[in-house]
Design a protein around this motif. Structure first.
Motif, PDB file in Angstrom:
ATOM      1  N   GLN A 186       2.035   8.005 -20.707  1.00 52.21           N
ATOM      2  CA  GLN A 186       2.180   9.330 -20.105  1.00 52.21           C
ATOM      3  C   GLN A 186       0.946   9.811 -19.350  1.00 52.21           C
ATOM      4  N   ASN A 187      -0.234   9.246 -19.681  1.00 51.49           N
ATOM      5  CA  ASN A 187      -1.414   9.698 -18.950  1.00 51.49           C
ATOM      6  C   ASN A 187      -1.916   8.687 -17.925  1.00 51.49           C
ATOM      7  N   LEU A 188      -1.102   7.659 -17.636  1.00 48.40           N
ATOM      8  CA  LEU A 188      -1.509   6.665 -16.648  1.00 48.40           C
ATOM      9  C   LEU A 188      -0.839   6.969 -15.306  1.00 48.40           C
ATOM     10  N   PRO A 189      -1.560   6.719 -14.194  1.00 47.54           N
ATOM     11  CA  PRO A 189      -0.933   6.917 -12.882  1.00 47.54           C
ATOM     12  C   PRO A 189      -0.014   5.736 -12.539  1.00 47.54           C
ATOM     13  N   ILE A 190       1.248   5.826 -12.995  1.00 44.23           N
ATOM     14  CA  ILE A 190       2.187   4.716 -12.785  1.00 44.23           C
ATOM     15  C   ILE A 190       2.994   4.956 -11.511  1.00 44.23           C
ATOM     16  N   THR A 191       3.111   3.927 -10.670  1.00 46.00           N
ATOM     17  CA  THR A 191       3.970   4.060  -9.473  1.00 46.00           C
ATOM     18  C   THR A 191       5.090   3.023  -9.436  1.00 46.00           C
ATOM     19  N   VAL A 192       4.978   1.969 -10.262  1.00 41.88           N
ATOM     20  CA  VAL A 192       6.001   0.916 -10.209  1.00 41.88           C
ATOM     21  C   VAL A 192       6.482   0.558 -11.619  1.00 41.88           C
ATOM     22  N   LEU A 193       7.813   0.424 -11.779  1.00 41.78           N
ATOM     23  CA  LEU A 193       8.394  -0.067 -13.036  1.00 41.78           C
ATOM     24  C   LEU A 193       9.237  -1.297 -12.722  1.00 41.78           C
ATOM     25  N   SER A 225       0.843  -1.204   0.000  1.00 46.42           N
ATOM     26  CA  SER A 225       0.000   0.000   0.000  1.00 46.42           C
ATOM     27  C   SER A 225       0.874   1.248   0.000  1.00 46.42           C
ATOM     28  N   LYS A 226       2.134   1.134   0.449  1.00 47.09           N
ATOM     29  CA  LYS A 226       3.005   2.321   0.375  1.00 47.09           C
ATOM     30  C   LYS A 226       3.352   2.684  -1.067  1.00 47.09           C
ATOM     31  N   TYR A 227       3.233   1.722  -1.996  1.00 45.89           N
ATOM     32  CA  TYR A 227       3.438   2.019  -3.413  1.00 45.89           C
ATOM     33  C   TYR A 227       2.107   2.237  -4.146  1.00 45.89           C
ATOM     34  N   GLY A 228       1.049   2.448  -3.371  1.00 46.13           N
ATOM     35  CA  GLY A 228      -0.228   2.788  -3.987  1.00 46.13           C
ATOM     36  C   GLY A 228      -1.028   1.595  -4.489  1.00 46.13           C
ATOM     37  N   LYS A 236      -0.459  12.328  -5.957  1.00 45.79           N
ATOM     38  CA  LYS A 236      -1.033  11.538  -4.858  1.00 45.79           C
ATOM     39  C   LYS A 236       0.018  11.448  -3.773  1.00 45.79           C
ATOM     40  N   LYS A 237      -0.008  12.365  -2.864  1.00 46.17           N
ATOM     41  CA  LYS A 237       1.108  12.512  -1.934  1.00 46.17           C
ATOM     42  C   LYS A 237       1.321  11.313  -1.016  1.00 46.17           C
ATOM     43  N   SER A 238       0.304  10.436  -0.956  1.00 46.26           N
ATOM     44  CA  SER A 238       0.392   9.335  -0.002  1.00 46.26           C
ATOM     45  C   SER A 238       1.366   8.240  -0.430  1.00 46.26           C
ATOM     46  N   SER A 239       1.733   8.230  -1.718  1.00 50.49           N
ATOM     47  CA  SER A 239       2.373   7.034  -2.251  1.00 50.49           C
ATOM     48  C   SER A 239       3.862   7.224  -2.544  1.00 50.49           C
ATOM     49  N   ARG A 240       4.616   6.095  -2.520  1.00 49.56           N
ATOM     50  CA  ARG A 240       6.001   6.087  -2.970  1.00 49.56           C
ATOM     51  C   ARG A 240       6.083   5.418  -4.337  1.00 49.56           C
ATOM     52  N   GLY A 241       7.207   5.584  -5.024  1.00 49.67           N
ATOM     53  CA  GLY A 241       7.427   4.897  -6.289  1.00 49.67           C
ATOM     54  C   GLY A 241       8.451   3.783  -6.123  1.00 49.67           C
ATOM     55  N   LEU A 242       8.471   2.866  -7.102  1.00 53.29           N
ATOM     56  CA  LEU A 242       9.404   1.735  -7.016  1.00 53.29           C
ATOM     57  C   LEU A 242       9.916   1.382  -8.410  1.00 53.29           C
ATOM     58  N   LYS A 252      11.232  10.173  -3.296  1.00 51.88           N
ATOM     59  CA  LYS A 252      10.366   9.117  -2.772  1.00 51.88           C
ATOM     60  C   LYS A 252      10.199   7.962  -3.756  1.00 51.88           C
ATOM     61  N   ILE A 253      11.264   7.682  -4.539  1.00 57.09           N
ATOM     62  CA  ILE A 253      11.229   6.512  -5.421  1.00 57.09           C
ATOM     63  C   ILE A 253      12.320   5.542  -4.971  1.00 57.09           C
ATOM     64  N   ASP A 254      11.916   4.320  -4.608  1.00 63.30           N
ATOM     65  CA  ASP A 254      12.880   3.294  -4.232  1.00 63.30           C
ATOM     66  C   ASP A 254      13.375   2.602  -5.485  1.00 63.30           C
ATOM     67  N   VAL A 255      14.697   2.501  -5.636  1.00 60.63           N
ATOM     68  CA  VAL A 255      15.283   1.846  -6.803  1.00 60.63           C
ATOM     69  C   VAL A 255      16.077   0.649  -6.301  1.00 60.63           C
TER      70      VAL A 255
END
Ligand SMILES: NC(=O)c1ccc[n+]([C@@H]2O[C@H](COP(=O)([O-])OP(=O)(O)OC[C@H]3O[C@@H](n4cnc5c(N)ncnc54)[C@H](OP(=O)(O)O)[C@@H]3O)[C@@H](O)[C@H]2O)c1
Ligand SMILES: *[C@@H]1O[C@H](CO)[C@@H](O)[C@H](O)[C@H]1NC(C)=O
Ligand SMILES: *[C@@H]1O[C@H](CO)[C@@H](O)[C@H](O)[C@H]1NC(C)=O
Ligand SMILES: *[C@@H]1O[C@H](CO)[C@@H](O)[C@H](O)[C@H]1NC(C)=O
Ligand SMILES: *[C@@H]1O[C@H](CO)[C@@H](O)[C@H](O)[C@H]1NC(C)=O
Length: 343
Positions: free
Chosen positions: A137-144, A55-58, A195-201, A242-245
């Motif tokens: 580009q118009n999708l809410p992406i949080t993880v790659l 949930s931390k990555y949305g 979406k300030k609640s989330s981190r990226g990965l 706030k992006i974990d790599v």
């Protein structure tokens, strides 16, 4: 007077020797303490800490996860297990039919949305990258998840390596991974800004081939070592955003690429491997000496830990063992090819 006796007599009247003995003792205590700490960290990471909560990555909020090389093997499992956690998906590989089958399956089973993109990443074509950008580009992406990769079809001496194979390996493993990350990472940044609640990965698949210089897989080995330092450097750059790599290290896994079908203690199937990866995201497990790197599968982790704590990955002995291992794989592969040709 023997050497021991002369030492003893020196020790009895020399503060110097006394101090030296204390230094040696202190050094020993220091070494044992650090080894103990690393061993404890390893055991906690692998067996004791609870699963990472996505949930931390949305997860479950309509956010997307992009997976490359997603139609088979490890990539397919990444896609499935991220869908299970409630992420929408963008899945990329060469074969459209495989992707569409997965789309139908995942959308039905996990109640998520799946976008598919069929392209040959080895072509390194400008239009490919434009297509990815346009879709994403118009999708809410949080993880790659940078999973796509190619190795040598069989172990081969570097001087005999086919030029196309060599170029494909570098293109797929390195150039394409960098360019796709350059497209997706800014989109992740934008999503988590909104979406300030989330981190990226950003996860990238590395390999023991990059960890341990591997004779007869020289190009692959170099390309994975490249990813190691690229990914770790990027981890430093994006930590403020706030992006974990993380670079994910793996020994063999059953798949089309490894040409291994039977699982064993050292060789999990993709489902087991990916489950261990997602469970421990952000933890080093077997890679205790590496920042932003994880070796998540337990037997791979113990194997790496022992090599790191004994000979070290750059030692001659490890290189020699590895050379003979791959020589025998090559001989078997060549025999098999010869048998096939006879038929
Ligand atoms: N298996 C192992 O033992 C092992 C060990 C260490 C690291 N790894 C790494 O794990 C990753 C996945 O390996 P895997 O064993 O799961 O491989 P795999 O079973 O061969 O699957 C590869 C996936 O990538 C896609 N793909 C291959 N070439 C492509 C291209 N040129 N353009 C677009 N898509 C392409 C394939 O789909 P299409 O055929 O439809 O294109 C397939 O979905 C790789 O990065 C590999 O280096 C694997
Ligand atoms: C994960 O975290 C979220 C919120 O932080 C919480 O609501 C949820 O119950 C957690 N899930 C698990 C399995 O612990
Ligand atoms: C040999 O190299 C391979 C890379 O393909 C690696 O997976 C393996 O761990 C290495 N083995 C040893 C003993 O170094
Ligand atoms: C490319 O990357 C994949 C994993 O990402 C790896 O299995 C493969 O060996 C790599 N190939 C080369 C040539 O580096
Ligand atoms: C990454 O770079 C460092 C030096 O900056 C080096 O010591 C290390 O061996 C490199 N890692 C790999 C896998 O090559």
């Amino acid at each position: 007077m023997s050497f021991i006796e002369s030492l003893q007599s020196a020790a009895s009247d020399s503060k110097c020797v006394n101090a030296l003995l204390w230094c040696v003792f202190g050094f020993g205590v220091f070494k044992i303490t650090t080894l103990l700490c690393r061993t404890l960290a390893l055991l906690f990471d692998l067996f004791l800490l609870p699963s990472v909560n996505f949930s931390k990555y949305g997860a479950g909020k309509g956010n997307y996860c992009v997976v490359t090389g997603a139609s088979d093997g490890i990539g397919k499992e990444y896609a499935r297990q991220m869908a299970q956690r409630g992420f929408n998906l963008v899945i990329i590989s060469r074969t459209l039919s495989k992707l569409e089958t997965l789309k139908t399956q995942f959308e039905g089973q996990y109640n998520i949305k799946v976008e598919v993109l069929a392209m040959d990443i080895a072509a390194d074509d400008k239009s490919n990258y434009e297509q990815i950008k346009e879709l994403c580009q118009n999708l809410p992406i949080t993880v790659l998840i940078n999973n796509v990769g190619q190795s040598h079809s069989i172990p081969v001496p570097f001087l005999e390596t086919d030029e196309t194979e060599l170029r494909n390996i570098i293109t797929i493993n390195n150039t394409a991974t960098l360019l796709i990350t350059q497209i997706i990472a800014p989109i992740i940044k934008e999503t988590i800004r909104e979406k300030k609640s989330s981190r990226g990965l950003i996860l990238t698949m590395g390999s023991f081939g990059g960890l341990i210089p591997t004779p007869l897989l020289a190009t692959y080995s170099g390309s994975k070592a490249f990813l190691q330092n690229w990914s770790n450097a990027l981890a430093g750059e994006l930590s403020g955003d706030k992006i974990d790599v993380e670079l994910v290290l793996s020994y063999l896994v059953t798949s089309a690429m490894s040409k291994i079908r039977r699982t064993s203690m050292m060789i999990p199937n993709p489902k087991q491997f990916v489950a261990s990866t997602l469970k421990t995201v952000g933890r080093r497990c077997g890679a205790q000496d590496r920042y932003a790197t994880g070796t998540p599968f337990w037997s791979h982790a113990l194997y790496e830990f022992v090599i790191d704590e004994t000979f070290g990955v750059y030692s001659k002995i490890v290189n020699t063992i590895n050379h003979s291992l791959h020589r025998s794989i090559r001989i078997r592969a060549l025999r098999k090819a010869a048998r096939k040709a006879k038929k």
